[in-house]
Enzyme design. Structure first.
Site, PDB file in Angstrom:
ATOM      1  CB  VAL A  11       3.511   5.458   3.777  1.00 45.89           C
ATOM      2  CG1 VAL A  11       3.683   6.120   5.139  1.00 45.89           C
ATOM      3  CG2 VAL A  11       3.680   3.953   3.890  1.00 45.89           C
ATOM      4  CG  ASP A  30      10.193  -7.926   4.838  1.00 41.09           C
ATOM      5  OD1 ASP A  30      11.157  -8.355   4.164  1.00 41.09           O
ATOM      6  OD2 ASP A  30       9.344  -7.144   4.370  1.00 41.09           O
ATOM      7  N   GLY A  58       0.813  -1.203   0.000  1.00 48.98           N
ATOM      8  CA  GLY A  58       0.000   0.000   0.000  1.00 48.98           C
ATOM      9  C   GLY A  58       0.849   1.256   0.000  1.00 48.98           C
TER      10      GLY A  58
END
Length: 325
Positions: free
Chosen positions: A117, A227, A115
């Site tokens: 930010v 991650d 997505g």
């Protein structure tokens, strides 16, 4: 209570029923909900509350297990809606609050696979970064993993999750704003003219290590980030490094020595253990090691701009140096 349950069963548009009572379950208030997340509008603080979730009727043993998993994850989602009612937990923002704070989502800070930010400011003047996630089930899992893992923990080297919001098919996560952005914008010499001083780089390495040590050793459950990479390390005004983006994280009990899970993370930072799908928190340590080398060398782990093909992989460079003593 029984009438509340039956009323929802007989109403096609009802997806869940919420029954509140004070002392006696024979009398109370019933709410029929057409959307799961409208449960947030129900004030449950001073009441005992029961939730009835409508699921499709199953005809096999295997299907019943699938339904159990769905209901379990749904109940987990409900818990998130009440996080803002306890001190120290993330705030549940309304969509309108975030829309105002970000000036209708006009100041985009960045964009990734999960997505976009956006930069924003709250009414108290504090600056925030709002991550907007949209759509599919894996996005929902990322959202839930993030809130579940760092929603209630606090450490100077972890980016603070201020709150969250759900609106239609969008999921929002609200963090403290980090003015110097992500680590990858500072450590690769070919990207920025300004090269960080050695003391600054050393402090960043220690900051990341402290954040990971806290996740692995000092929380009630071990939190494996899964991650760790420069893009997920953010820097504040004073270049203090903070671990961020827990969308892939995994929580395991402290008595578990290892966990089996599907491969997740970013190529180049994945530990060899992933080949067996049985991992421990050491996969984060491997990723941290790659980030450390990138910070020290000022280049990416995989860099096609290097003059010789054998130098494209940073680990190959170190292996060659070791072989040549």
């Amino acid at each position: 209570m029984t009438i509340c349950k039956q009323t929802c069963q007989n109403n096609c548009s009802c997806k869940a029923a919420f029954f509140q009572y004070r002392l006696n379950a024979s009398s109370g208030r019933c709410f029929l909900l057409s959307e799961i997340f409208t449960m947030k509008t129900v004030d449950a603080l001073d009441y005992t509350a029961l939730a009835f979730i409508k699921v499709q009727k199953v005809t096999s043993h295997r299907s019943s297990h699938q339904v159990a998993r769905v209901v379990g994850s749904t109940i987990g989602s409900f818990v998130l809606l009440y996080f803002d009612q306890f001190p120290g937990m993330p705030t549940k923002f309304s969509y309108e609050e975030l829309k105002t704070a970000t000036e209708d989502f006009t100041k985009k800070l960045g964009e990734g696979g999960f997505g976009s930010v956006f930069e924003g400011s709250l009414k108290d003047g504090s600056k925030i970064a709002v991550k907007c996630l949209e759509g599919l089930s894996h996005i929902k899992r990322s959202f839930l993993a993030e809130v579940q893992s760092i929603g209630s923990i606090h450490h100077v080297n972890l980016v603070r999750l201020r709150g969250f919001c759900t609106w239609k098919s969008k999921w929002f996560l609200v963090y403290d704003f980090m003015s110097n952005g992500s680590l990858d914008k500072w450590i690769y010499h070919g990207v920025r003219e300004q090269i960080l001083e050695w003391e600054c780089r050393k402090k960043m390495i220690l900051d990341i290590a402290k954040g990971l040590a806290y996740l692995h050793e000092e929380c009630r459950q071990k939190i494996i980030h899964l991650d760790i990479k420069p893009q997920n390390i953010l820097l504040d005004d004073d270049f203090n490094a903070k671990v961020s983006d827990f969308g892939l994280s995994k929580l395991i009990d402290r008595n578990q020595s290892q966990v089996m899970t599907t491969m997740r993370g970013t190529p180049g930072y994945l530990a060899p253990e992933w080949l067996s799908s049985v991992i421990t928190e050491k996969v984060d340590v491997y990723s941290f090691g790659i980030v450390l080398l990138e910070i020290l060398c000022g280049r990416k782990n995989f860099d096609r701009s290097q003059p010789e093909e054998e130098s494209w992989h940073l680990l190959h460079v170190f292996q060659k140096c070791w072989e040549q003593e």
